[in-house]
Design a protein around this motif. Structure first.
Motif, short mmCIF file in Angstrom:
data_model
loop_
_atom_site.label_atom_id
_atom_site.label_comp_id
_atom_site.label_asym_id
_atom_site.label_seq_id
_atom_site.Cartn_x
_atom_site.Cartn_y
_atom_site.Cartn_z
N LEU A 98 -18.82 -69.41 38.21
CA LEU A 98 -20.16 -69.04 37.77
C LEU A 98 -20.06 -68.36 36.41
N THR A 99 -20.81 -68.87 35.45
CA THR A 99 -20.85 -68.28 34.11
C THR A 99 -22.30 -68.10 33.70
N ILE A 100 -22.64 -66.89 33.28
CA ILE A 100 -23.98 -66.58 32.79
C ILE A 100 -23.83 -65.94 31.42
N SER A 101 -24.60 -66.41 30.46
CA SER A 101 -24.51 -65.85 29.11
C SER A 101 -25.90 -65.66 28.53
N LEU A 102 -26.01 -64.66 27.67
CA LEU A 102 -27.24 -64.36 26.95
C LEU A 102 -26.86 -64.13 25.49
N GLU A 103 -27.50 -64.87 24.58
CA GLU A 103 -27.14 -64.77 23.17
C GLU A 103 -28.40 -64.79 22.32
N GLY A 104 -28.43 -63.92 21.32
CA GLY A 104 -29.50 -63.92 20.34
C GLY A 104 -28.99 -64.43 19.01
N PHE A 105 -29.84 -65.11 18.24
CA PHE A 105 -29.40 -65.69 16.96
C PHE A 105 -30.49 -65.49 15.90
N TYR A 106 -30.05 -65.51 14.65
CA TYR A 106 -30.95 -65.42 13.51
C TYR A 106 -30.38 -66.28 12.39
N LYS A 107 -31.22 -67.15 11.82
CA LYS A 107 -30.82 -68.02 10.72
C LYS A 107 -31.82 -67.84 9.57
N ARG A 108 -31.29 -67.65 8.37
CA ARG A 108 -32.15 -67.54 7.18
C ARG A 108 -31.74 -68.62 6.19
N TYR A 109 -32.65 -69.55 5.93
CA TYR A 109 -32.40 -70.67 5.03
C TYR A 109 -32.83 -70.32 3.60
N PHE A 110 -32.13 -70.91 2.63
CA PHE A 110 -32.50 -70.73 1.23
C PHE A 110 -32.11 -71.98 0.45
N ASP A 111 -32.74 -72.17 -0.71
CA ASP A 111 -32.50 -73.32 -1.59
C ASP A 111 -32.70 -74.65 -0.86
N VAL A 112 -33.70 -74.70 0.00
CA VAL A 112 -34.00 -75.94 0.73
C VAL A 112 -34.87 -76.82 -0.17
N PRO A 113 -34.56 -78.12 -0.31
CA PRO A 113 -35.39 -79.00 -1.14
C PRO A 113 -36.83 -79.06 -0.64
N LEU A 114 -37.77 -78.90 -1.56
CA LEU A 114 -39.19 -78.92 -1.25
C LEU A 114 -39.83 -80.15 -1.88
N SER A 115 -40.62 -80.87 -1.11
CA SER A 115 -41.33 -82.03 -1.62
C SER A 115 -42.41 -81.58 -2.60
N VAL A 116 -42.34 -82.06 -3.82
CA VAL A 116 -43.34 -81.71 -4.82
C VAL A 116 -44.69 -82.31 -4.46
N ALA A 137 -37.67 -73.98 -1.33
CA ALA A 137 -38.14 -73.63 0.01
C ALA A 137 -37.17 -72.69 0.71
N GLN A 138 -37.73 -71.84 1.57
CA GLN A 138 -36.95 -70.93 2.39
C GLN A 138 -37.39 -71.08 3.84
N GLY A 139 -36.55 -70.62 4.74
CA GLY A 139 -36.89 -70.73 6.16
C GLY A 139 -36.17 -69.69 6.98
N ARG A 140 -36.63 -69.56 8.21
CA ARG A 140 -35.95 -68.67 9.14
C ARG A 140 -36.16 -69.21 10.55
N SER A 141 -35.15 -68.99 11.37
CA SER A 141 -35.21 -69.38 12.78
C SER A 141 -34.50 -68.29 13.57
N TYR A 142 -35.14 -67.84 14.63
CA TYR A 142 -34.55 -66.75 15.41
C TYR A 142 -35.03 -66.86 16.85
N GLY A 143 -34.18 -66.38 17.75
CA GLY A 143 -34.54 -66.45 19.16
C GLY A 143 -33.41 -65.99 20.05
#
Length: 658
Positions: free
Chosen positions: A425-443, A468-474
Motif C-alpha cells: 500500500l502506497t499513499i502520496s500527497l504532492e503539491g506543485f507550482y509551475k510558472r511559465y515565461f517567454d511562451v510564444p503568443l499568437s499575434v 505570454a506567461q502562465g502558471r499552473s498549481y495544484g
C-alpha cells in the motif's frame, strides 16, 4: 507490461495508461490520447525509447504538438516505462511538462517466441528471439482496420495505419553493449462523406484528408569500465505531413481547393555521456549535438480576400547543442538522497538562442525517509523547450517572421509526503507550482501557442512573439494497493488551476487545459483458472471554451476558406463545459498449453454511455442571405447543430503465443 495488456479502456496504448497517473488529464473528445500534464499543453512533452528521442509516439500526429488518436508503439515490446512530471533528468531536454522514458524488451536468448494479436481495430504480429549467442531481437508489425470500427460507429473520418518497430541488442563482450532500434508509421485518413447527420456534416466541413509517414532510427553503444560507463547515442527522426482539403469535399476541380499542405521535418542527434560511481556519489556529464530541418509548401485559400490563394514556401536548417552535468548522493543509512544538476541549451537559429547562458537549467531534488513508512521529498528546477519547427520556419514574404522568438521556459517546484506499507500500500500527497515565461503568443488571436494543438492538422505556422506567461498549481493525491497474484488498484485525484496572460501587465485567465480536477481509479483482479477482470473509472472537470464570432463566421470568404466557425478570442475561455465521467470494463481469459498459449479479451469502453455535450456548432447552410451585395460582403445563413460525443465502444481480441 501486464498493466498495459489488461488495463480497461486503454486499448494497449501506453499514452492512455499514463493518463491514470496523478496530474495527467484526458480528453474525452475526438478519440485522442493527448497528454495534458499538470496543466501544460500537449506540445510540452518529450519521449525517449532506449535512450533515443522520439518526437512523437502517435499516429496522425498534430504537427507542432505531440498528440494523436492512437500510439505507434506495440505494447508487446514494452518492458518498462518511467514517467517524469518534474525533476527531469539532465540528459533529457526540450520538455516543460513531462518526460516519458520507455524501455523495450530484449529478445529471448533461449527460444524463438512469436505472438499474433487480432483485435477490433488492428492485427499485430510480434516476435522475440536471438540470432546467435551475442545478439537478440524483438520486432512488431501492425495493420489497422480502425476505419471499419469508425465506419460502424458512424464517424465522419476513417483512419488507417501501418506501423513496425524493432530492436537488436548485441553484446560482443561483457564490457560492450550495442542496441539498434527502428520505428516507422504510415498513416492515411480519408473522409467518410457517406455519413449523414448535422454533427458529421460539421466535422466534414473543416477536417482535411491527412497522410503522414514517420520514422525514427537510432543506435546506442555502452562501454562498462568498472566505476565508469560511457554511452553514445545516435538517432534520426523524420515526419512527412500532407493535408488536403476541398470546399464541400469536391475534388473534381482545382477551383474548389481550400488547402494543400506538404511539410517535412527531421532531427538528427548525437549524445555522449559518462556516468561514474565515486564513493557515495553518482556523477553524470555529457554533451549533445543536433541538426534540425524543416520544409513546407502550402497553397491555401485566403479568408479575407475573394478567390485569392496564398502560396507559402519555407526551408529551414539549424544546429542545436547542449551540455549537462549532475551529481546524485545517497547517505550511508540510505535515508537521505539528493540530486543536483544543470543543463545548458542553445541553437544557431538566432543570436539570442545561441548563447548557452540564456538557457541555463539548474535543478535540485531531495528526499528523506522519516521511518515507519513515511518519506518526504521535494524538487525544483528551471526547464527550457525550443518552439516547434512550424513556428521557427514560418515566413512572411520570404523572411522568417519569428526570428525573435526565444526558448520557452518554466520554473517548476513540487513537495510531497508518501506513506508505504510493506510494498503493498502506497499513499502520496504532492503539491506543485509551475510558472511559465517567454511562451510564444499568437499575434492574430492573442492566445499562447501552448493553448493549441489538441486537434488534427498543424499548429505554430503563424506570426508569434515571446511575451505570454502562465502558471499552473495544484495538489495530487494518489494511492496504490497491491495483493500479489490477486489485486492491483491505482487511484489518483488532482485539484489544480492552469492560467495564462498575454504579457506581464495583463490579468491571468483560464488556459485551455484548466479542467480544475481529475479523478481516476483503475483496478485489475485475478480470478481462478486464469480469468481476470479490470475496470477503470475516469472523471474530469469541464474544460473552458470560447464563444463564436458569428459575424465573421457568416462571411462567405471566411467560410469558404476555413470551413468552421471562428472563435471570438476577445471572450477567450469565458464559458465552461460540464464535468464528464466514464466507466470502462475489461475481462481476460488465458489458456496455457505445452508449446503455446491462447488469450481472449473483451473490452467495453464507456459502458455508462456517457456523453460530453459541447457548445452548439455553427455551420453554413450554403444559402447566401444577401446575394446582391458585393462578394466581399456576402454572408451565408448559419445554422446551429448540437454536438454530443459518447457511445459504447466494444473490443474483442485474441492473442496467440507460440
Amino acid at each position: 507490461i501486464g498493466d498495459i495488456e489488461r488495463s480497461a479502456g486503454a486499448n494497449r496504448d501506453i499514452a492512455r495508461i499514463v493518463r491514470t497517473l496523478p496530474g495527467v488529464a484526458f480528453s474525452p473528445i475526438g478519440y485522442r490520447n493527448d497528454l495534458i500534464v499538470r496543466g501544460g499543453g500537449p506540445s510540452e512533452n518529450t519521449f525517449f525509447i532506449d535512450g533515443i528521442e522520439i518526437p512523437n509516439i502517435n499516429h496522425f500526429a498534430t504537427q507542432g504538438a505531440s498528440g494523436g488518436p492512437v500510439s505507434i508503439l506495440n505494447a508487446d515490446l514494452i518492458r518498462q516505462v518511467k514517467f517524469y512530471t518534474g525533476a527531469f533528468p539532465v540528459d533529457r531536454g526540450n520538455a516543460l511538462s513531462s518526460v516519458m522514458e520507455i524501455s523495450l524488451r530484449d529478445g529471448n536468448p533461449d527460444k524463438q517466441r512469436f505472438k499474433a494479436t487480432l483485435g477490433a481495430s488492428e492485427a499485430a504480429f510480434s516476435g522475440s528471439g536471438h540470432f546467435d549467442k551475442i545478439s537478440t531481437y524483438t520486432f512488431s508489425v501492425r495493420q489497422s482496420y480502425l476505419q471499419l470500427l469508425f465506419k460502424l460507429l458512424g464517424l465522419p473520418f476513417l483512419p488507417n495505419y501501418i506501423d513496425a518497430q524493432g530492436k537488436v541488442r548485441i553484446t560482443p563482450s561483457p564490457r560492450y553493449e550495442i542496441v539498434v532500434l527502428g520505428l516507422v508509421g504510415i498513416d492515411n485518413m480519408r473522409l467518410n462523406t457517406d455519413e449523414k447527420g448535422e454533427s458529421n456534416e460539421y466535422i466534414l466541413s473543416y477536417l482535411p484528408k491527412i497522410e503522414q509517414e514517420t520514422f525514427t532510427l537510432g543506435a546506442t553503444m555502452q562501454h562498462f569500465g568498472g566505476k565508469h560507463i560511457q554511452r553514445l547515442a545516435i538517432g534520426y527522426s523524420y515526419l512527412a505531413n500532407r493535408n488536403t482539403k476541398y470546399i464541400d469535399n469536391d475534388s473534381s476541380s482545382e477551383d474548389n481547393l481550400r488547402l494543400r499542405l506538404r511539410s517535412v521535418e527531421g532531427k538528427g542527434s548525437v549524445r555522449f555521456e559518462n556516468r561514474s560511481l565515486l564513493g557515495g556519489w553518482r556523477l553524470r556529464e555529457g554533451v549533445e549535438l543536433s541538426l534540425r530541418h524543416y520544409t513546407n509548401q502550402t497553397r491555401q485559400l485566403v479568408a479575407s480576400e475573394v478567390d485569392t490563394y496564398s502560396t507559402y514556401k519555407t526551408d529551414l536548417l539549424f544546429m542545436g547543442y547542449a551540455l549537462f552535468f549532475s551529481a546524485d548522493s545517497l547517505s550511508a543509512n540510505e535515508r537521505f538522497s539528493a540530486s543536483l544538476g544543470v543543463r545548458f541549451d542553445g541553437s544557431t537559429y538566432s543570436s539570442r538562442m545561441s548563447r548557452l547562458w540564456h538557457q541555463t537549467s539548474p535543478r535540485l531534488a531531495l528526499s528523506y525517509n522519516l521511518g515507519k513508512g513515511f518519506a518526504v521529498s521535494g524538487s525544483t528546477g528551471l526547464y527550457y523547450e525550443l518552439p516547434p519547427l512550424t513556428a521557427l520556419g514560418y515566413r512572411v514574404e520570404g523572411v522568417l517572421a519569428n526570428r525573435k522568438l526565444t526558448y520557452m521556459g518554466v520554473f517548476s517546484s513540487a513537495v510531497g509526503v508518501e506513506y508505504a506499507l510493506r510494498d503493498r500500500l502506497t499513499i502520496s500527497l504532492e503539491g506543485f507550482y509551475k510558472r511559465y515565461f517567454d511562451v510564444p503568443l499568437s499575434v492574430a488571436d492573442n492566445i499562447p501557442l501552448t493553448c493549441k494543438g489538441n486537434d488534427y492538422g498543424v499548429t505554430g505556422d503563424e506570426v508569434l512573439i515571446s511575451s505570454a506567461q502562465g502558471r499552473s498549481y495544484g495538489t495530487e493525491l494518489s494511492l496504490r494497493w497491491q495483493i500479489p497474484g490477486k489485486l492491483n488498484l491505482v487511484g489518483a485525484f488532482t485539484l489544480y488551476w492552469s492560467e495564462y496572460r498575454s504579457n506581464r501587465y495583463s490579468d491571468y485567465i483560464p488556459s485551455s487545459w484548466d479542467n480544475r480536477w481529475i479523478a481516476n481509479v483503475s483496478a485489475t483482479y485475478d480470478l481462478p483458472r486464469r480469468w481476470s477482470i479490470g475496470a477503470k473509472l475516469s472523471a474530469i472537470g469541464g474544460a473552458p471554451y470560447t464563444p463564436y464570432d458569428e459575424a465573421q463566421t457568416a462571411l462567405k470568404n471566411y467560410w469558404d476558406a476555413v470551413g468552421r466557425a471562428k472563435l471570438d478570442y476577445s471572450r477567450y475561455n469565458e464559458e465552461r463545459l460540464r464535468p464528464f465521467v466514464q466507466l470502462d470494463i475489461r475481462v481476460d481469459k488465458v489458456w496455457q498449453f505445452r508449446r503455446w498459449g491462447l488469450g481472449i479479451y473483451l473490452d467495453l469502453e464507456n459502458v455508462t454511455f456517457s456523453e460530453i455535450t459541447l457548445p452548439d456548432a455553427l455551420i453554413s447552410t450554403g444559402e447566401i442571405e444577401n446575394p446582391t451585395s458585393p462578394i466581399s460582403e456576402q454572408r451565408y445563413r448559419l445554422k446551429r447543430i448540437s454536438q454530443r460525443n459518447g457511445t459504447l465502444i466494444p473490443t474483442i481480441g485474441i492473442n496467440v503465443e507460440f
